[in-house]
Design a protein around this motif. Structure first.
Motif, PDB file in Angstrom:
ATOM      1  N   ALA A 176      -3.016   3.462  -8.418  1.00 49.37           N
ATOM      2  CA  ALA A 176      -3.991   2.668  -7.680  1.00 49.37           C
ATOM      3  C   ALA A 176      -3.845   1.188  -7.974  1.00 49.37           C
ATOM      4  O   ALA A 176      -3.962   0.751  -9.089  1.00 49.37           O
ATOM      5  CB  ALA A 176      -5.392   3.110  -8.039  1.00 49.37           C
ATOM      6  N   LEU A 208      -5.678  -1.839  -6.118  1.00 49.40           N
ATOM      7  CA  LEU A 208      -6.646  -2.041  -5.060  1.00 49.40           C
ATOM      8  C   LEU A 208      -6.834  -3.498  -4.723  1.00 49.40           C
ATOM      9  O   LEU A 208      -7.076  -4.301  -5.582  1.00 49.40           O
ATOM     10  CB  LEU A 208      -7.969  -1.419  -5.457  1.00 49.40           C
ATOM     11  N   GLN A 248      -0.166   2.919  -4.212  1.00 48.00           N
ATOM     12  CA  GLN A 248      -0.871   1.657  -4.039  1.00 48.00           C
ATOM     13  C   GLN A 248      -2.020   1.898  -3.093  1.00 48.00           C
ATOM     14  O   GLN A 248      -1.909   2.629  -2.128  1.00 48.00           O
ATOM     15  CB  GLN A 248       0.076   0.606  -3.492  1.00 48.00           C
ATOM     16  N   PHE A 249      -3.122   1.255  -3.373  1.00 46.25           N
ATOM     17  CA  PHE A 249      -4.335   1.496  -2.625  1.00 46.25           C
ATOM     18  C   PHE A 249      -5.133   0.213  -2.603  1.00 46.25           C
ATOM     19  O   PHE A 249      -5.199  -0.479  -3.600  1.00 46.25           O
ATOM     20  CB  PHE A 249      -5.094   2.606  -3.358  1.00 46.25           C
ATOM     21  N   GLY A 274      -2.740   1.733   1.911  1.00 46.20           N
ATOM     22  CA  GLY A 274      -2.099   2.208   0.695  1.00 46.20           C
ATOM     23  C   GLY A 274      -0.720   2.742   0.966  1.00 46.20           C
ATOM     24  O   GLY A 274      -0.232   2.708   2.100  1.00 46.20           O
ATOM     25  N   GLU A 325       3.362   4.819   3.891  1.00 50.37           N
ATOM     26  CA  GLU A 325       2.233   3.893   4.042  1.00 50.37           C
ATOM     27  C   GLU A 325       1.162   4.505   4.943  1.00 50.37           C
ATOM     28  O   GLU A 325       1.472   5.280   5.848  1.00 50.37           O
ATOM     29  CB  GLU A 325       2.724   2.570   4.620  1.00 50.37           C
TER      30      GLU A 325
END
Length: 143
Positions: free
Chosen positions: A5, A7, A32-33, A56, A89
């Motif tokens: 994560a 953010l 990834q977020f 993300g 993605e």
């Protein structure tokens, strides 16, 4: 399938109680977020309920086609799912979120009977000290 994560300003979901059986669960949802505020109001504290875009990446070497990513806000009972693209993605558009009361649950599932499901990861989104930025925190346990 890992999902670390990072953010910026975003989140994910499906339903308050899991109405389906989860297949294999290999590892926590990582990647990834982030959450972004399309047009931030002068004060998020004065207007904490906003519509956000959540983006993300599955953060896997070879994303499986038609992998679904789920976002569920346990506080409001609203849930969503989208398909990750060929690069892993994904994006949820116009997610209604109360920055004073939310618990976001995020996970992904590959298609088919042998598809892998990630573990469920939990986030809370809050208003940063500048009153214009959203900060997110990954929780060690369910919220």
């Amino acid at each position: 399938m890992p999902f670390r994560a990072i953010l910026v300003a975003a989140l994910a979901v499906l339903s308050a109680c899991n109405t389906h059986l989860v297949g294999r669960t290999d590892s926590p949802f990582t990647g990834q977020f982030g959450i972004s505020v399309p047009v931030p109001p002068p004060s998020l504290k004065a207007a904490p309920v906003q519509y956000f875009d959540v983006q993300g990446n599955l953060d896997v070497e070879e994303p499986v086609a038609d992998t679904r990513v789920f976002l569920y806000d346990r506080s409001s009972g609203r849930g969503f799912f989208v398909y990750a693209d060929q690069y892993g993605e994904f994006e949820f558009s116009a997610v209604k979120l109360d920055l004073t009361d939310n618990c976001l649950e995020v996970w992904s599932e590959e298609p088919g009977p042998d598809g892998q499901a990630s573990g469920h990861t939990f986030y809370v989104a809050d208003i940063d000290a500048d009153d214009k930025t959203v900060v997110t925190m990954e929780l060690a346990e369910e919220c």
